[in-house]
Design an enzyme around this catalytic site. Structure first.
Site, mmCIF file in Angstrom:
data_model
loop_
_atom_site.group_PDB
_atom_site.id
_atom_site.type_symbol
_atom_site.label_atom_id
_atom_site.label_comp_id
_atom_site.label_asym_id
_atom_site.label_seq_id
_atom_site.Cartn_x
_atom_site.Cartn_y
_atom_site.Cartn_z
ATOM 1 C CG HIS A 177 -5.171 15.332 33.525
ATOM 2 N ND1 HIS A 177 -4.474 16.370 32.946
ATOM 3 C CD2 HIS A 177 -4.405 14.231 33.357
ATOM 4 C CE1 HIS A 177 -3.337 15.904 32.461
ATOM 5 N NE2 HIS A 177 -3.269 14.609 32.685
ATOM 6 N N GLY A 178 -9.654 16.174 34.309
ATOM 7 C CA GLY A 178 -10.898 15.862 35.000
ATOM 8 C C GLY A 178 -11.615 17.115 35.434
#
Lengths: 482, 330
Positions: free
Chosen positions: A325-326
């Site tokens: 996701h990041g």
């Protein structure tokens, strides 16, 4: 082009109007050009990156198929994976790892570690199209998929604009055959597309953007120092924001694809009605969770080994899924929490087969909205676990998340909280009610299977709600940053 | 549900009659959406300026500003005073007009929540639309004058010319999507006014929001070094002066007091920038001269503060009108 921006609808209308006037080959070329325009609109500098990745993967797949030699096949697979994951690693994680290494060295007493300060731009959608490309090359390598004959088909499969920036991550065996066969206008599909877009806009602009105002206020400290009320406002508001945001996005993506004669996989199925964490992951971001299951969890060994190995695989899959996701430890913690939750779920669930206890039989006796009280208690527990994990997902860093959560032991009331709680109820309860209705009627949006007389007024009412109470347009879709 | 997650089987073929029904349904739904949008557009474009008091007031002020010089003393200068809620709350317009009526004929244009860039393009539009003042006066707090933001859709709709949208977008490093949305808001009243409509509807549904909103809209303190503030302000003063000068007008910046820790230093910085640029910057009341009691909410002046500020402003404007060394003085 954000899916909730007026310019996207100008673009989509023009594309749809021209598209259905063209023959099959022209349709593909036009859509490919439109998709590259759409991508270039975000940042034209990264067009070369997606084009290079597409060309290399296309030829690698053919080189894999052409060879019977296991070593050669493996080499081309590695070339393709190295390129895709290399791009992803460089653009998304390089700065993060350098930064983390600098922190680690500082923590170990090294003064001024002097590591290069990296400020690398993240190409839009790279996490999504990379996973799609990896799925394609792995499926071809596993001989489960025939590679695309035409570069245009493969390029369109990778870059088709409704899924390009934030998914849903399309499986090659689902989307590629659609790209390869002529698209015919289907009134039902077109109608479904319009409905999906309107309901998706409602979720994004009315639910998510209004909840975002509260979540942003709570997490940025505008409601004051952490307390149980601020925590509740922040965590609940973010839970409904991210759900409305991403499910709304996915519906608009699916609706846009339907207008062009394509079908994308469903990405959400009432996730907050899940009765276990495992159930939650069958309903939340389905395109990612099934990708992680098929291309990571099962390849790590899945549940074929010992209990410890299975738990390890679960934990690793979720932690890596979190990192996807990041580039921030908050996402890793979020994924790890879900991994631990799933492990605990595995340990507890088999025991429930032992037969109902007196308490559970009492819980099974009473029903609410058609489900037993026991089911509702499970839903409540899962929802609150998910909300707790969202705090890490939303916070700027792990320390902020822990500080925010520490508010659970502090009671502090301000008169302004009443307005915030009313606003939260105003925008979360409608989506909850919609989910209940959809779950009961097995529909993707209300009145999907209803008579004409219900559908048009419902869509008009939803559109009017969008016009009247849509939140600030300043909120980009959360998943666009991934 | 029609869609599936793991296969690409074609959906079952529908027979002709349901297809026709579906086509009709789709057409009806699309027509309903188009009608709603057109009704919203008509209401915002033609209804709001008549029926919504704030919009009616803005429309009236705008029309008066671009109309021919209003009646006043023959020797009086025509001045256009523009600003946001600081102007609305801090200046008693009736009193100011009375005090300076012999020297200056004042026309106000007030739009809340506006800053430098809103008024840079707003001034260009007003002048292009026919406003012909001798003095272009902007009332902005120091942080508003050095801010690099636009109010957004509403500014695009009410305060910008279409060609300025793209210049603004480039200058503020807006994304293509933001720029295109501004352009569409410039053309459509419904898009341009959507934030205002939403605010009114939300307050009508949930009046308690009135208490909560100040928490969420609390202004962050500007993070800028004083030397940088002087330079930014100098360039902006020169830019506004050149916009006004193109129509033979003179630009004046008025800095109202605000109860903000950074306000005194930034006020001095902008005054210094004015001296460097040769542009008049008036500070009728320095932030350090007022107490907390003179403010209604720590930002806007209350009636007492407004009286003090208005009287000082009137005096400074009168002095300015009599200043024979100034080329814009009659």
């Amino acid at each position: 082009m954000l899916f909730d921006s007026p310019i996207y609808f100008v673009f989509l209308t023009l594309v749809v109007l021209v598209y259905w006037q063209l023959d099959t080959r022209q349709k593909k070329l036009f859509l490919l050009a439109g998709s590259y325009f759409f991508y270039g609109w975000w940042d034209w500098r990264f067009l070369g990156l997606i084009a290079l990745s597409t060309i290399v993967d296309f030829y690698c797949a053919h080189l894999i198929v052409r060879s019977d030699d296991a070593g050669t096949r493996r080499r081309w697979l590695i070339v393709s994976l190295a390129l895709n994951l290399g791009f992803l690693g460089y653009f998304k994680y390089c700065g993060f790892f350098v930064d983390s290494l600098a922190h680690l060295l500082t923590g170990m007493g090294v003064e001024n570690p002097n590591l290069p300060l990296l400020n690398i731009l993240l190409p839009p959608g790279i996490s999504f199209y990379t996973f799609q490309a990896v799925a394609y090359i792995v499926d071809v390598y596993d001989r489960r998929l025939k590679p695309a004959d035409s570069l245009t088909d493969y390029a369109l499969f990778i870059s088709l604009f409704p899924h390009l920036i934030a998914g849903p991550i399309q499986r090659p065996d689902h989307l590629l055959p659609q790209v390869q066969t002529p698209r015919r206008f289907d009134a039902e599909q077109f109608h479904n597309g319009v409905m999906l877009i309107v309901w998706g806009l409602f979720r994004k602009c009315v639910i998510a953007d209004n909840c975002a105002m509260l979540a942003d206020g709570a997490f940025s400290g505008k409601f004051g120092p952490p307390s149980i009320v601020v925590l509740a406002i922040g965590a609940y508001a973010f839970a409904w924001q991210i759900y409305g945001d991403f499910s709304g996005y996915s519906m608009i993506a699916r609706g846009s694809a339907n207008l062009l004669g394509y079908d994308f996989m469903v990405n959400f199925r009432q996730p907050y009605l899940a009765t276990s964490l495992q159930d939650f992951w069958r309903r939340w971001h389905i395109s990612l969770s099934t990708w992680l299951r098929d291309y990571l969890y099962i390849r790590l060994g899945g549940n074929r080994g010992t209990n410890i190995q299975t738990n390890r695989n679960l934990f690793l899959t979720m932690a890596i899924g979190g990192l996807w996701h990041g580039a921030n430890w908050t996402y890793v913690v979020w994924g790890a929490l879900h991994g631990i939750g799933l492990m605990i779920g595995r340990a507890i669930l088999p025991n429930s087969d032992a037969g109902p206890s007196a308490a559970s039989s009492w819980l099974q006796r009473y029903r609410l909205f058609g489900d037993t009280l026991g089911d509702w208690l499970k839903r409540l527990a899962v929802f609150h676990f998910v909300c707790l994990a969202w705090v890490f997902f939303r916070a700027a860093n792990v320390q902020s998340a822990v500080e925010f959560l520490s508010g659970i032991a502090v009671w502090h009331w301000r008169p302004q909280f009443a307005g915030a709680l009313i606003l939260l109820a105003m925008f979360s309860l409608p989506l909850f009610a919609i989910d209940l209705l959809n779950e009961r009627r097995q529909e993707e949006y209300p009145f999907e299977k209803a008579e004409h007389v219900w559908q048009v007024p419902s869509v008009a009412a939803v559109f009017a709600a969008i016009a009247l109470v849509a939140g600030s347009g300043a909120n980009a879709f959360i998943y666009f940053q991934f | 549900m029609r869609s599936y997650t793991s296969n690409s089987d074609a959906p079952p073929a529908a027979d002709t009659a349901p297809r026709m029904t579906l086509r009709r349904r789709t057409v009806h739904a699309l027509v309903a959406l188009a009608v709603i949008f057109l009704v919203a557009e008509a209401l915002c474009r033609f209804g709001a300026p008549r029926w919504v008091a704030i919009e009616a007031g803005r429309e009236q002020e705008y029309r008066a500003a671009i109309a021919a010089a209003p009646p006043g003393a023959a020797s009086a200068k025509r001045a256009l005073i523009m600003g946001n809620s600081l102007l609305n709350e801090g200046v008693n317009l009736k009193s100011l007009r009375m005090q300076i009526s012999d020297d200056i004929n004042l026309q106000r244009v007030m739009i809340e929540d506006t800053r430098y860039f809103d008024w840079l393009y707003g001034t260009k539009k007003l002048l292009a639309d026919g406003a012909r003042p001798d003095l272009v006066i902007l009332v902005n707090s120091p942080d508003q004058f050095i801010a690099s933001t636009l109010r957004g859709d509403y500014t695009a709709y009410r305060m910008m010319r279409f060609r300025d949208v793209f210049a603004a977008g480039r200058r503020l490093s807006l994304s293509n999507t933001q720029m295109a949305d501004l352009a569409l808001s410039n053309l459509s009243a419904a898009l341009g006014q959507r934030t205002n409509v939403r605010r009114r509807v939300m307050l009508a549904i949930n009046p308690k929001l009135r208490e909560m909103m100040p928490l969420l809209t609390a202004r962050p303190e500007p993070q800028i070094a004083i030397a940088d503030a002087v330079e930014v302000a100098r360039q902006r003063l020169l830019e506004m002066q050149s916009v006004a000068a193109a129509y033979n007008a003179r630009f004046i910046l008025i800095i109202p007091p605000i109860a903000d820790k950074t306000a005194p230093a930034l006020t001095d910085a902008i005054t210094e920038a004015g001296q460097q640029a040769g542009v008049t910057v008036l500070v009728p009341v320095h932030p350090t001269q007022l107490d907390r009691d003179d403010y209604a909410d720590g930002y806007h002046l209350n009636a007492i503060g407004a009286k003090i500020f208005t009287d000082h402003l009137a005096e400074q404007l009168r002095n300015l009108a009599h200043d024979k060394t100034n080329p814009a003085t009659p």
